[in-house]
Each structure stands twice: as structure tokens, then as C-alpha cells.
Motif scaffolding. Structure first.
Motif, PDB file in Angstrom:
ATOM      1  N   SER A   7       0.819  -1.219   0.000  1.00  0.00           N
ATOM      2  CA  SER A   7       0.000   0.000   0.000  1.00  0.00           C
ATOM      3  C   SER A   7       0.848   1.262   0.000  1.00  0.00           C
ATOM      4  CB  SER A   7      -0.945  -0.001   1.208  1.00  0.00           C
ATOM      5  OG  SER A   7      -0.214  -0.087   2.420  1.00  0.00           O
ATOM      6  N   GLU A  59      -3.695 -10.151  -6.602  1.00  0.00           N
ATOM      7  CA  GLU A  59      -3.205  -8.803  -6.883  1.00  0.00           C
ATOM      8  C   GLU A  59      -2.388  -8.759  -8.171  1.00  0.00           C
ATOM      9  OE1 GLU A  59      -1.148  -7.141  -3.573  1.00  0.00           O
ATOM     10  OE2 GLU A  59      -2.725  -7.647  -2.128  1.00  0.00           O
ATOM     11  N   PRO A  82       0.446   1.797  -6.091  1.00  0.00           N
ATOM     12  CA  PRO A  82      -0.959   2.211  -6.055  1.00  0.00           C
ATOM     13  C   PRO A  82      -1.119   3.631  -6.564  1.00  0.00           C
ATOM     14  CG  PRO A  82      -0.013   2.236  -3.856  1.00  0.00           C
ATOM     15  CD  PRO A  82       0.996   1.582  -4.746  1.00  0.00           C
TER      16      PRO A  82
END
Length: 487
Positions: free
Chosen positions: A203, A467, A486
């Protein structure tokens, strides 16, 4: 998922498809869409709309098993649990003493296999042939050089896959596989070392990320007596198998909560050559797994009952070394061989149900060694990778080739569909990993872009189960995790 697809779409922005060599059938017709000619279109679930066929005719990526085998074939959309009596023999008797000295099997149905050990569920910790380190090996503070790889103008705004972690070894790294839960992955190398690594948090990943060593949760040296060529997890992740050029397969129980191998391993010795690939098939009716393994030597594919650790079936047909295996659900799997063929196997019929020789050179019947195979989740599209650098798309239902294209300039050693099955990841001996966009007409030139590179031959590429990140292994002695930062 939609956001990730949108980001991947951006990779192909303004990319010319002329860089990809493509061959097509002369008449342009296709068996994937009965009654239609020249257009095979995949639905795109991203933000970019494209022409699609009605749902009934469209090649959907998330269908159940729909392999058409003709009127005499097994019923469609059925799990192997519907065929419990044909998946195994009624009696799996122990191996007679007279058979223990035999190194090869002359029949296709085995009464038993070579079983050296049995699992001890009450014993914790791994017991194997080598030194074990079920410890947390913390990454050092030394940062590896930043790696950002991609094709095209470095000043464009297209996203790029970043090298998140790189595991370094002393010899070539041959294989790596994500655990089905996606939180860990295993790596095997020519140094005979097996490692289990933690999947990092992505993240906070940024474009200026510096590559670092992954956290090693488990390490075993001398896992095999030879190089670790291949590995696989069961779909539920409770078993792991590895194959080696020491001619053995090792079966181990795995505890996902402790990230540790448990109990005593089983060593299978029915192969008489290097074990090149392994995969699992679930037999839910018997609540057990079946292990499929193939390689060099007698060129047979062996089916092992993981509950007993006994090989009970040998599948003959290939005349060259078996280099690749792939199971996409149910009782079906495919195999690619040095004999230039791809064979379709159905354990419900106890044999081969189709043989394909992918044509890699246009206008000829010439093929090439099949080094990698993969089938999309719907069971309709086969992709094969070859030593002459070609990839071939094959329509399983229509039993015909759609096209051959060359995303690499050397051997294609690995092929895998992305989690959404809209993209194809290929790894080659030209040191590159290439992403090919399969959204659109599969009989027309396909856009392709280099998304990662190593300093030596790339041996395998594997997608994360959910993912848009992937693992690559290379002869440059590294295993690298790549991911898109991201938004």
C-alpha cells in the motif's frame, strides 16, 4: 480490481502492435464463437469500452470448466468428485517387496509406488534430508539498487512495475510459487535451498521505491540432493510438492499459520529422470489431493495419491521429456513436451483425450519444443510457449490454432494468465518478462510490452493469486517480486 485493470490498460497506451510478430489462420474463422468468422473478442471489465459479442457467444474468463470433448466425452461442468470411482483404484495395496528394486514401471496402471516415509501429524517441525532453519530471517539494512523497467519513453505517464523485493541466492533460482492465500511464497534454487518468504505490504509502494531483501520465514538447505526444478501448493495450501534433478518428488505438510513445514515428508522415487513440473488436483469426494508429476527419463506422467503417498497411475503418450504441466480445475490437465506436442488428460477417462501440435511457423506444419503451457480459467483458451520464441493461442472448443506470436527473442519458458485473465505474462531466455493484452480480437496482432527484466535468463514468472504483482526467477541468481505502485 477495476482500478488495477485501468492501470494496466495505461501500460498499452499508444503502443504499436507492429512490434509483435503475429500469424493467423488464412480464413480468419474461429471456433470459440460458433457461427462467426474472424472475430474473437474478450469482454473488458475496465474503464475502456470495446466491441463485444453478446454474452452467450463471448469468451468469458471466469466460466467453469467447459472443455468440449464431443458427444462421447465426459459431462461438462462436473468436478472430479462426481467421478470418485474412476479417479483411483478400489484398492491401493502396499508395494510388494519384489517391486521395491524396480526403477521403472512398464504399465500405465500402478499398484503402488515407492514410499519412504509417512506423515506424522503429531510431530512438529520439518524432518528432511537437509539442514533446516524454521526461523525468521530478517532482511538486512542493505538496500538493493532501484529497478524500474518498462518499454517506451521514460518521460511518459504510463505506470511501471517496480522491483519490490529481490531474494539473492548463490546459484540460479529456478522456481517460485505463491501460497493460495497470497501472504507468503516459496522459492527453490539450484543451490538445493528451499525458502518461504513473506509477501510484503504494498500500500505504501512508490515510484522511487528502493528494492530490498524479503523476510524469509523458513529456510532449508539441501532440501533435495540436486537442484529444485519445480514446486506447487495444493489449492487449499496444506501441502507442498517439489521436484528435482535428483529424480525425486518431495511431499510435505504445511501449516499456513506458522509458515512451517510439519511432520515427516514423503519422498517419491518413481521417476527415472529430472522432475520438471508438478501440479495438484483435488479429489473432494475422498477429501484428498492427487499429485501430477512429469519430467525426463521414461517421459511418463505419474499420478500420486497424497493421502497414501503412493503413485497408482502412470500416463504414457509423450515421446519426449515432459517440460510443463498445468491444471485449471476439475480432473483436467495439460502437458507440454520436448516432442513438440501438448496433450490433454482427463483422470475421469484415465488417459489422454486430445493431442495438439502447435504450429509456430506460418504456412507450415512446423512446431517447436513446448516449454510452457497454461489454460485460462474458463477452460477455452490454451497458450503454449516454445523454444523458438513463439507463443501459440489455441481454441480448445474449436480445436484449432488462433495465432502464433513472438513476444520474446529467445525461448519462452513460462506462461501465466493474470488474476483477471485479461493479460498474459510470459518469461523468456531473452532476460525479459512481457505482458500481452488479450482483450479484444484474438486473431489480430496483440499489444505487448516488456514489464520487467533480469541480467540473465528468466526461468519463471508467477502472478499473485489476487493482486497485480508477480514473481520472477532467473539464472542471475535472484527471485524478484514486481508490483504496480498504487494510484
Amino acid at each position: 480490481m477495476a482500478a488495477a485493470v485501468k492501470r494496466l490498460d495505461a501500460l498499452f497506451r499508444e503502443l504499436s502492435t507492429e512490434v509483435v510478430e503475429v500469424t493467423r489462420e488464412a480464413d480468419g474463422s474461429c471456433g470459440v464463437h460458433p457461427g462467426r468468422r474472424g472475430s474473437v473478442v474478450l469482454e473488458r471489465r475496465g474503464s475502456v469500452s470495446v466491441e463485444t459479442h453478446p454474452p452467450a457467444a463471448c469468451l468469458r474468463r471466469r466460466d467453469s470448466l467447459v472443455l468440449g470433448l464431443g458427444p462421447g466425452g465426459p459431462p461438462r461442468d462436473q468436478h472430479p468428485s462426481a467421478f470418485p470411482s474412476t479417479l483411483r483404484r478400489d484398492s491401493l495395496s502396499p508395494v510388494p517387496p519384489s517391486c521395491l528394486s524396480k526403477r521403472r514401471f512398464s504399465t500405465d496402471s500402478l499398484e503402488g509406488g515407492h514410499r519412504r516415509n509417512s506423515w506424522d501429524p503429531n510431530r512438529r517441525g520439518s524432518v528432511g534430508s537437509g539442514a533446516e532453519e524454521p526461523i525468521w530471517e530478517r532482511p538486512d539494512q542493505r538496500k538493493l539498487s532501484k529497478q524500474v523497467v518498462g518499454r517506451g519513453d521514460s518521460n511518459d505517464n504510463r505506470p511501471r512495475f517496480i522491483a519490490v523485493t529481490t531474494l539473492e541466492d548463490v546459484q540460479a533460482v529456478r522456481c517460485a510459487e505463491f501460497h493460495p492465500q497470497g501472504n507468503i511464497y516459496a522459492v527453490g534454487s539450484n543451490s538445493k535451498t528451499l525458502r518461504i518468504c513473506a509477501y510484503p505490504k504494498l500500500s505504501d509502494l512508490r515510484e522511487d521505491h528502493s528494492t530490498y531483501q524479503p523476510t524469509v520465514l523458513f529456510k532449508r538447505t539441501r532440501h533435495h540432493k540436486g537442484s529444485i526444478y519445480c514446486m506447487a501448493w495444493t489449492p487449499v495450501g496444506d501441502l507442498m510438492a517439489t521436484g528435482s534433478n535428483d529424480k525425486t518428488v518431495k511431499l510435505m505438510r504445511f501449516n499456513p499459520e506458522t509458515s512451517n513445514l510439519e511432520g515427516q515428508e514423503i519422498e517419491l522415487t518413481m521417476h527415472d529422470g529430472t522432475v520438471r513440473d508438478v501440479c495438484f488436483i483435488e479429489d473432494t469426494s475422498n477429501k484428498s489431493s492427487l499429485l501430477i508429476s512429469g519430467g525426463a527419463g521414461d517421459c511418463k506422467i505419474y499420478v500420486t495419491d497424497c493421502a497414501t503417498g503412493q503413485a497408482y497411475q502412470a500416463l504414457s503418450g509423450h515421446s519426449g521429456h515432459v517440460l510443463s504441466l498445468y491444471n485449471w480445475g476439475g480432473a483436467m490437465f495439460v502437458s507440454g513436451s520436448q516432442d513438440r506436442t501438448v496433450r490433454f488428460w482427463d483422470l475421469r477417462t484415465r488417459g489422454c483425450v486430445n493431442v495438439v501440435t502447435p504450429i509456430t511457423s506460418p504456412g507450415t506444419r512446423s512446431g517447436s519444443v513446448v516449454a510452457a503451457v497454461c489454460v485460462d480459467p474458463s477452460g477455452r483458451l490454451l497458450v503454449s510457449g516454445h523454444e523458438d520464441s513463439a507463443c501459440v493461442l489455441f481454441d480448445i472448443r474449436g480445436s484449432r490454432s488462433l495465432q502464433a506470436f513472438r513476444p520474446h527473442s529467445a525461448d519462452v519458458r513460462s506462461i501465466r494468465f493474470s488474476p483477471s485473465a485479461y493479460y498474459l505474462l510470459t518469461a523468456g531466455y531473452d532476460n525479459n518478462l512481457v505482458l500481452t493484452d488479450l482483450q479484444g480480437d484474438l486473431t489480430t496482432p496483440l499489444p505487448s510490452v516488456v514489464v520487467a527484466s533480469h541480467t540473465d535468463k528468466v526461468i519463471s514468472g508467477r502472478w499473485h493469486p489476487t493482486e497485480f504483482s508477480f514473481l520472477s526467477t532467473s539464472a542471475d541468481k535472484t527471485a524478484t517480486l514486481w508490483a504496480l505502485p498504487p494510484i
